[in-house]
Design an enzyme around this catalytic site. Sequence first.
Site, PDB file in Angstrom:
ATOM      1  N   ARG A  80       6.778  -0.737   6.958  1.00  0.00           N
ATOM      2  CA  ARG A  80       8.017  -1.330   7.054  1.00  0.00           C
ATOM      3  C   ARG A  80       8.901  -0.460   6.485  1.00  0.00           C
ATOM      4  O   ARG A  80      10.097  -0.493   6.802  1.00  0.00           O
ATOM      5  CB  ARG A  80       8.187  -2.733   6.415  1.00  0.00           C
ATOM      6  N   GLU A  83      -1.684  -3.880  -5.549  1.00  0.00           N
ATOM      7  CA  GLU A  83      -1.722  -5.024  -5.981  1.00  0.00           C
ATOM      8  C   GLU A  83      -2.857  -5.953  -5.491  1.00  0.00           C
ATOM      9  O   GLU A  83      -3.301  -6.988  -6.105  1.00  0.00           O
ATOM     10  CB  GLU A  83      -0.288  -6.102  -6.063  1.00  0.00           C
TER      11      GLU A  83
END
Length: 182
Positions: free
Chosen positions: A70, A107
């Site tokens: 992105r 994460e």
Amino acid sequence: MTAPAATLVEDVSRLILDVPDFPQPGILFKDLTPVLADPPAFAGVVDWLAAVATGDPTGPVTAVVGIESRGFLLGGPLALRLAVPFLPVRKAGKLPRAVLEESYELEYGSAILALHADALPRGGRVLIVDDVLATGGTAAAATALVRRAGGTVAGVAVLLELAALGGRPRLAPLPVHALLTG
């Protein structure tokens, strides 16, 4: 650099959608595709990024690095606006020539990023662009790649910073610019 217009912040905030449990259980994914689908909001984001890139008192940005995937969608239009090269930082195995690679933790796992070894002229000043700053692992890996390629990182610019995940301190002392902080 001046702060973004309140209407841009409000419009972009309204467009971002939360998707629970994606890409795995326990992750709250921030879907930015509605921002890209709204031409005035998308143009406003690119305008804001251009203001970040041109507002650096230490010198002009000579290239834009967009982080897969992105970051490509934001960095490409920014590089065109600035009339500077766009350099993609990709996942391992996606670039066809000699690359520099950097592993990092995120994460929900680990990954490797790559940059063409000859992509950046020595001494180039680079703005790293991505969609979301979370733990900072991805941006730190991109920063390491730019430095290993002989460039200088002017800063990191993101559409959304998830401040609770602590990415900004991990990138210190680099300037980090976020349109939104959540």
